[in-house]
Design an enzyme around this catalytic site. Structure first.
Site, PDB file in Angstrom:
ATOM      1  N   ASP A 152       0.838  -1.189   0.000  1.00 14.30           N
ATOM      2  CA  ASP A 152       0.000   0.000   0.000  1.00 14.30           C
ATOM      3  C   ASP A 152       0.878   1.246   0.000  1.00 14.30           C
ATOM      4  O   ASP A 152       1.941   1.267   0.627  1.00 14.30           O
ATOM      5  CB  ASP A 152      -0.921   0.014   1.226  1.00 14.30           C
ATOM      6  CG  ASP A 152      -0.176   0.270   2.523  1.00 14.30           C
ATOM      7  OD1 ASP A 152      -0.371   1.340   3.122  1.00 14.30           O
ATOM      8  OD2 ASP A 152       0.619  -0.594   2.948  1.00 14.30           O
ATOM      9  N   SER A 153       0.447   2.258  -0.725  1.00 15.04           N
ATOM     10  CA  SER A 153       1.103   3.561  -0.750  1.00 15.04           C
ATOM     11  C   SER A 153       2.576   3.416  -1.141  1.00 15.04           C
ATOM     12  O   SER A 153       2.887   2.921  -2.214  1.00 15.04           O
ATOM     13  CB  SER A 153       0.926   4.251   0.607  1.00 15.04           C
ATOM     14  OG  SER A 153       1.250   5.623   0.547  1.00 15.04           O
ATOM     15  N   ALA A 154       3.511   3.827  -0.267  1.00 14.19           N
ATOM     16  CA  ALA A 154       4.929   3.665  -0.583  1.00 14.19           C
ATOM     17  C   ALA A 154       5.285   2.194  -0.749  1.00 14.19           C
ATOM     18  O   ALA A 154       6.159   1.841  -1.553  1.00 14.19           O
ATOM     19  CB  ALA A 154       5.782   4.300   0.513  1.00 14.19           C
ATOM     20  N   TYR A 180      -2.425  -0.967  -3.467  1.00 12.95           N
ATOM     21  CA  TYR A 180      -3.399  -0.079  -2.849  1.00 12.95           C
ATOM     22  C   TYR A 180      -2.831   1.342  -2.823  1.00 12.95           C
ATOM     23  O   TYR A 180      -1.784   1.574  -2.222  1.00 12.95           O
ATOM     24  CB  TYR A 180      -3.729  -0.541  -1.427  1.00 12.95           C
ATOM     25  CG  TYR A 180      -4.324  -1.929  -1.369  1.00 12.95           C
ATOM     26  CD1 TYR A 180      -5.680  -2.130  -1.620  1.00 12.95           C
ATOM     27  CD2 TYR A 180      -3.533  -3.038  -1.082  1.00 12.95           C
ATOM     28  CE1 TYR A 180      -6.229  -3.404  -1.583  1.00 12.95           C
ATOM     29  CE2 TYR A 180      -4.079  -4.310  -1.040  1.00 12.95           C
ATOM     30  CZ  TYR A 180      -5.430  -4.489  -1.286  1.00 12.95           C
ATOM     31  OH  TYR A 180      -5.968  -5.759  -1.247  1.00 12.95           O
ATOM     32  N   HIS A 277      -7.188   8.072   0.619  1.00 12.94           N
ATOM     33  CA  HIS A 277      -5.938   7.324   0.545  1.00 12.94           C
ATOM     34  C   HIS A 277      -5.972   6.097   1.450  1.00 12.94           C
ATOM     35  O   HIS A 277      -6.328   6.186   2.624  1.00 12.94           O
ATOM     36  CB  HIS A 277      -4.772   8.241   0.941  1.00 12.94           C
ATOM     37  CG  HIS A 277      -3.436   7.569   0.866  1.00 12.94           C
ATOM     38  ND1 HIS A 277      -2.880   7.170  -0.325  1.00 12.94           N
ATOM     39  CD2 HIS A 277      -2.536   7.218   1.839  1.00 12.94           C
ATOM     40  CE1 HIS A 277      -1.708   6.620  -0.090  1.00 12.94           C
ATOM     41  NE2 HIS A 277      -1.475   6.623   1.205  1.00 12.94           N
TER      42      HIS A 277
END
Length: 304
Positions: A152-154, A180, A277
């Protein structure tokens, strides 16, 4: 090759608002105004505040020398998943993400290993990516069946960067990617980094600029191992992307789907309207988070 918009459910506004407030509190730990160590402790403690899925067994292990959490469903399908947590490359932990990863492991019925990689600014690029590569190789060597890489994200950015590195070396790629809200452009060129600032309760565009400087100081941010949006995607494995329409990283996902589609990748990008987010992390409070995981399961069943 699909870009799909998922309409919101009606009648659940209270749960949505409670989850949005939780996202706002979690996001405060990511901001540059928050002391780094305090922010890390706050995100880590999320693993204690939300109960995990009780149907999976959790254990602390080592993988390639890295602290790792392993989640085991009772009767898992063949293969395993490597999960890479988010946190802006500077924060986050396997423990903090364990409530979500335990549920993901259970719903996908897939044994999952979630790693703690080295974080910036103490360990800038490529340290975290090197750790992900080492974990990937160690897992590949000791298992049979397909290997899924998720994040997810980074962490989703690292999953993409890892795949780009493996491809450049001519090595076996993951069998599928699950992403994600991927942060894959550290130049922060997406318009949503400006236009979604007020809508996204968890993340702000200027935080991305400061985070990129901590992760890759004095580096070319268009390097495909730093900003994998600029990688060569030909030959990449099937990829599922889920993103909220209200988040500052929306354009990262949209542009990623476009580039992958142009390269012939089997890619599906779901834009969940009215969500923010990393919204799947806020299950079980957020019903849409559970719905998103069910859709991921259906997608994965067709690919494995």
């Amino acid at each position: 090759m699909t870009l799909e918009y998922i309409r919101p459910r009606f009648g659940l506004k209270l749960r949505n608002q409670l989850a949005r407030n939780m996202a706002r509190k979690s996001g405060a730990a990511l901001g540059p105004d928050m002391d780094m160590e305090i922010g890390r402790k706050l995100l880590h403690s999320a693993g204690d505040r939300i109960p995990p899925d009780k149907s999976v067994v959790r254990a602390d292990v080592k993988l390639a020398g890295l602290d790792t959490l392993v989640f085991g469903p009772k009767d898992p399908r063949p293969g395993q998943m490597l999960f890479i947590h988010g946190g802006g490359y500077c924060r986050g932990s396997a423990h903090g993400h364990s409530p979500f990863v335990s549920r993901l492991s259970a719903r996908l019925n897939l044994k999952t290993r979630s790693i703690d990689y080295r974080l910036a600014p103490e360990h800038p690029w490529p340290a975290g990516l090197d750790d992900c590569e080492a974990a990937y190789h160690a897992l590949r060597e000791g298992m049979e069946g397909p290997l899924v890489v998720a994040g997810d994200s980074a962490g989703a950015g690292l999953a993409l960067a890892l795949t780009a590195r493996l491809k450049a070396k001519g090595e076996k790629l993951p069998d599928a990617l699950i992403l994600y809200s991927p942060w894959c452009d550290l130049t922060v060129a997406g318009e949503s980094a400006k236009t979604r600032n007020e809508a996204d309760p968890m993340l702000k565009g200027h935080w991305l600029i400061e985070g990129a400087a901590l992760y890759a100081p004095d580096r070319d941010l268009t390097h495909p191992e730093i900003s994998p949006l600029f990688a060569d995607f030909a030959g990449f494995p099937p990829t599922a992307i889920q993103v909220g329409s209200d988040e500052v990283l929306l354009d990262d996902s949209i542009r990623l789907e476009e580039r992958m589609s142009s390269a012939g990748v089997d890619v599906t990008c779901e834009v969940w309207e009215g969500l923010w987010h990393d919204f799947p992390l806020f299950q079980p409070l957020l019903p849409e988070g559970r719905m998103a995981t069910k859709r991921t399961r259906a997608w994965l069943d067709q690919r494995l």
